[in-house]
Design an enzyme around this catalytic site. Structure first.
Site, short mmCIF file in Angstrom:
data_model
loop_
_atom_site.label_atom_id
_atom_site.label_comp_id
_atom_site.label_asym_id
_atom_site.label_seq_id
_atom_site.Cartn_x
_atom_site.Cartn_y
_atom_site.Cartn_z
N GLU A 1 0.83 -1.21 0.00
CA GLU A 1 0.00 0.00 0.00
C GLU A 1 0.87 1.26 0.00
O GLU A 1 1.73 1.42 0.87
CB GLU A 1 -0.91 -0.01 1.24
CG GLU A 1 -1.86 1.18 1.29
CD GLU A 1 -2.87 1.10 2.44
OE1 GLU A 1 -3.25 -0.02 2.83
OE2 GLU A 1 -3.26 2.16 2.94
N LYS B 1 -7.06 -0.90 11.82
CA LYS B 1 -6.46 -1.26 10.52
C LYS B 1 -5.25 -0.35 10.26
O LYS B 1 -4.22 -0.80 9.75
CB LYS B 1 -7.51 -1.13 9.41
CG LYS B 1 -7.11 -1.74 8.08
CD LYS B 1 -6.37 -0.81 7.15
CE LYS B 1 -6.11 -1.44 5.79
NZ LYS B 1 -5.34 -0.57 4.88
N HIS C 1 -2.28 10.25 -0.32
CA HIS C 1 -2.55 9.09 -1.16
C HIS C 1 -2.47 9.48 -2.64
O HIS C 1 -1.90 8.77 -3.45
CB HIS C 1 -3.96 8.53 -0.89
CG HIS C 1 -3.99 7.53 0.21
ND1 HIS C 1 -3.52 6.26 0.06
CD2 HIS C 1 -4.40 7.62 1.49
CE1 HIS C 1 -3.66 5.60 1.19
NE2 HIS C 1 -4.19 6.41 2.08
N ASP D 1 4.40 -14.54 11.59
CA ASP D 1 3.05 -14.98 11.22
C ASP D 1 2.08 -13.81 11.41
O ASP D 1 1.61 -13.55 12.53
CB ASP D 1 2.68 -16.18 12.11
CG ASP D 1 1.31 -16.73 11.80
OD1 ASP D 1 0.53 -16.07 11.10
OD2 ASP D 1 1.02 -17.84 12.29
C1 MEV Z 1 -5.80 3.20 5.36
O1 MEV Z 1 -5.06 2.09 4.93
C2 MEV Z 1 -5.77 3.32 6.87
C3 MEV Z 1 -6.66 4.43 7.45
O2 MEV Z 1 -7.99 4.24 7.01
C4 MEV Z 1 -6.57 4.31 8.95
C5 MEV Z 1 -7.56 5.21 9.69
O3 MEV Z 1 -8.60 5.56 9.14
O4 MEV Z 1 -7.26 5.51 10.88
C6 MEV Z 1 -6.23 5.78 6.99
#
Ligand code: MEV
Length: 424
Positions: free
Chosen positions: A83, A261, A375, A277
């Site tokens: 990513e 995430k 991004h 892992d």
């Molecule tokens: C994107 O890979 C991760 C985010 O969505 C994390 C977040 O929203 O805190 C930017």
């Protein structure tokens, strides 16, 4: 001379210049450098020994996050991830954190839990006590399985037994607590759980089914803490936005999943780079985040008396620096050398700090300028490269596309043509 991980404009350097810095930082050999340069595949015989039915291998980009200061020590962080923005964001957050003295970390002993499921016991509460009465015998049997682990101070140290209610009746679950030292430990724990099963059956009079490690590694936690001066974050309003973002995630599982995430973007990239892992870490992270019955965040963000931002994280971190693929995968070995960690605990703590950094970068971007700008810049660079831009033309084409808000292949080709180059 003490070495620093603080670099500005690392991303602007050529591959050779970046590699030179990493080589000097981690004392890499020419052979190790050529392993990094060779973005091809694993030697086939190694891939074939690692898994079944191998037909090749699957390369993922390996980046280096800079600026990390953890417990007053400088680290370069290898991150394997597909990513865009993640490595840049981690480096940026580490730079902000550095201005407040960097990350402080701690961890528990590297203790994993091995579960033994006993069914068919008429009086499970009596059987539970019987397990405790035979604790020394069970631990002895477990420890006979792994003399090497015992010789380095690890092994089964304790056990617990619990009765759980299920739709098919009560079950007695015996849990071995195994100190795995520098190994992730799944093999050691599973072997021990299998070895003690006949004894557990004799002691309880029940029937053992599952004998397996738990990925909810609540006895193997890594923690990181950071203070970021409000000026470094972008001022009081941004700090307030980050704290509000945390409270949103803390209260709402839909947001908490994305918040976590973001943490895992950083943590898992290091887990993969060291060939640990990552499924185990992800499973453990989410289960830990839900341990109260309400899925919530793994990190918290607050302000201190000076109005500076403080962040902390605690999560299970079952990673090893020996055993498994960690010591057979050639790039993982180089990644561990770049990290320069001396134990699985140190690796676990570094990963927790990277997770917290990644979270800080995401929340700052979300609370401030939105996530899309960064991004889009990277996306534009990728489009420019795909359209045939090389060297300085990459930045020129991508910046123009971002300014025009037209990040498309046809536009990239036009801009390249305008500068007298032939698009592919
Ligand atoms: C994107 O890979 C991760 C985010 O969505 C994390 C977040 O929203 O805190 C930017």
């Amino acid at each position: 001379m003490s070495k620093t991980s603080a670099f500005s404009g690392f991303y602007k350097l050529s591959l050779d210049e970046r590699l030179r810095i990493v080589r000097d930082f981690a004392h890499l050999t020419d052979e190790e450098i050529s392993l990094l340069q060779n973005t091809g595949s694993l030697p086939f015989d190694l891939a074939d020994r690692m898994i079944e039915n191998a037909v090749g291998s699957f390369p993922v980009p390996l980046g280096i996050a800079v600026n990390f200061l953890i417990n007053k020590r400088d680290y370069l962080i290898p991150m394997a991830i597909e990513e865009p923005s993640v490595v840049a964001a981690a480096s940026y957050a580490a730079k902000m954190a550095r201005e407040g003295g960097g990350f402080q970390t701690t961890s528990t002993n590297p203790v994993m839990i091995g579960q033994i499921q006993v069914v068919g016991v008429k009086d499970p509460h009596r059987a539970r006590i019987a397990i405790y009465n035979h604790k020394e015998d069970i631990l002895k049997k477990a420890n006979e399985q792994d003399p090497v682990l015992i010789s380095v101070g690890g092994g089964a140290k304790d056990l617990e037994a619990k009765v759980i209610q299920t739709p098919v009746g009560p079950m007695l679950i015996t849990e071995l607590h195994v100190d795995c030292r520098d190994a992730m430990g799944a093999n050691a724990v599973n072997t021990m759980a299998e070895a003690v099963a006949p004894l557990v059956e004799r002691v309880t009079g029940g029937r053992v089914y599952l004998r397996i490690i738990s990925n909810l590694a609540t006895q193997r936690l890594a923690r990181a803490y950071v203070t970021v001066p409000k000026e470094s974050v972008g001022g009081e309003e941004v700090v307030e936005g980050i704290v509000q973002a945390y409270h949103f995630a803390s209260a709402d599982p839909y947001r908490a999943a994305t918040h976590n995430k973001g943490i895992l973007n950083g943590a898992i990239a290091v887990v993969i780079a060291t060939c640990n892992d990552h499924r185990a870490i992800e499973a453990g992270a989410h289960a830990y985040a839900a341990r109260s019955g309400h899925y919530t965040t793994l990190s918290s963000w607050e302000t201190n008396d000076d109005g500076d931002l403080t962040g902390s994280i605690e999560m299970p971190m079952a990673v090893g620096t020996i055993g498994g693929a960690v010591r057979t995968h050639p790039i993982a070995k180089v990644a561990l050398k770049i990290l320069g960690v001396n134990s699985a605990n140190e690796l676990a703590e570094v990963i927790a700090a990277v997770g917290l950094a990644q979270n800080l970068a995401a929340l700052r971007a979300l609370a401030h300028e939105g996530i899309q700008r960064g991004h889009m810049q990277l996306h534009a660079r990728n489009i420019a490269i795909s359209a045939g831009a090389t060297g300085e033309l990459i930045d020129l084409v991508s910046e123009q596309m971002v300014q025009e808000r037209k990040i498309r292949m046809d536009r990239a080709e036009e801009i390249i043509k305008k500068h007298g180059k032939t698009a592919r």
